[in-house]
Structure formats: structure tokens, C-alpha cells
Design an enzyme around this catalytic site. Sequence first.
Site, PDB file in Angstrom:
ATOM      1  N   HIS A 240     -44.924 -30.246-103.794  1.00  0.00           N
ATOM      2  CA  HIS A 240     -44.596 -31.073-104.941  1.00  0.00           C
ATOM      3  C   HIS A 240     -43.131 -30.933-105.351  1.00  0.00           C
ATOM      4  O   HIS A 240     -42.496 -29.909-105.107  1.00  0.00           O
ATOM      5  CB  HIS A 240     -45.507 -30.731-106.112  1.00  0.00           C
TER       6      HIS A 240
ATOM      7  N   CYS B 239     -48.954 -31.346-111.974  1.00  0.00           N
ATOM      8  CA  CYS B 239     -50.354 -30.990-111.744  1.00  0.00           C
ATOM      9  C   CYS B 239     -50.602 -29.569-112.259  1.00  0.00           C
ATOM     10  O   CYS B 239     -49.673 -28.869-112.663  1.00  0.00           O
ATOM     11  CB  CYS B 239     -50.686 -31.088-110.256  1.00  0.00           C
TER      12      CYS B 239
ATOM     13  N   GLU C 104     -41.781 -30.524-108.278  1.00  0.00           N
ATOM     14  CA  GLU C 104     -41.548 -29.430-109.221  1.00  0.00           C
ATOM     15  C   GLU C 104     -41.472 -28.097-108.474  1.00  0.00           C
ATOM     16  O   GLU C 104     -40.623 -27.257-108.773  1.00  0.00           O
ATOM     17  CB  GLU C 104     -42.685 -29.355-110.256  1.00  0.00           C
TER      18      GLU C 104
ATOM     19  N   CYS D  12     -48.624 -26.833-110.285  1.00  0.00           N
ATOM     20  CA  CYS D  12     -47.222 -26.827-110.702  1.00  0.00           C
ATOM     21  C   CYS D  12     -47.081 -26.294-112.121  1.00  0.00           C
ATOM     22  O   CYS D  12     -46.129 -25.578-112.425  1.00  0.00           O
ATOM     23  CB  CYS D  12     -46.626 -28.225-110.597  1.00  0.00           C
TER      24      CYS D  12
END
Length: 159
Positions: free
Chosen positions: A82, A110, A84, A113
Site C-alpha cells: 500500500h 486500511c 501508506e 496501514c
Amino acid sequence: MVSGAGRPSWEAYFMDIAVLVAKRSTCTRRAVGAVIVRDKRVLSTGYNGAPSGIAHCTEVGCMRERMQVPSGERHELCRGIHAEQNAIIQAAYHGASIKDGVLFCTNLPCSICAKMIINAGIKKIYYLSGYADTMSQTLFQEAEVSVSQVDAGGQVPLP
């Protein structure tokens, strides 16, 4: 939001950078960009895609699509990382502390994260669009991380 002389607000400026970073994404389902800032200075950026040296989904196809995994579920079934996560990793890789930083992200993080963001010491998040994993909102509330959705112009909507 635009400040004096037609200049974008800081929120709009950093969100525009996150949107630009998302254009580097190699995910075939969703392009996400993230920017970590402290004291109005960019510390790190990240976009979603496969780790360095690994074939991208744009080259080999999407495993999640083949398996019909719904968005927001079974995050581990993906060859990508991801945005992040990449921003946090890039900061660590280059020795930049992101403690007390602000995250600008094109999507609400999410739950995986969220846990990383909390432990990295990020205290504030601005995002453009939601995400199907609602557990992150609960985690952020409990950890007292400020989360605000903004519009495309960086304006924080009134409650």
C-alpha cells in the site's frame, strides 16, 4: 481551499502531491498516493505497487481480481504494498523520522496501514476517498489520530 493571491492552502498543496504520486501506481484496481509531511515539509511519498524488483500487476495481472477478493478484504492476497506502507518504509530507508507527522492520502488507510501509521507516530490524516475497510476508523479513534476527509480542492468539509 485557496489562500491569498490564488495560492492553494497547505492541505490542497500536499493533497495535490498525493494525487500526483498516485499516478506512479502499478495496481490495476486502484491507484493510491501518500505523502508524509511535518512542519510543512515533505518527508516521504509512496504509491501502491509491487516491491522493488518484483513484477508489477500491470505486467502479470491482478491476483485479487482472479480470486474475486472484494475490496477491503484479505489484504495479504496481493503482490503489491500500500501507498501508506511505502511512504513509511521510504522514510525509514532514508532515515527520516515521521513521528508527529501528517499523512495526506488519496484513500482512507486500511486497518493494516492504520496500525503502522499509529505506531509510526503520525498524528493527523487527510484523505480524499473512503475505503471498504472500516476497522481503521475505530483504530484511529482509539489512538486519537485525527482523521479528516477533504474534497479535491483540499477543503475540509464542515461536520
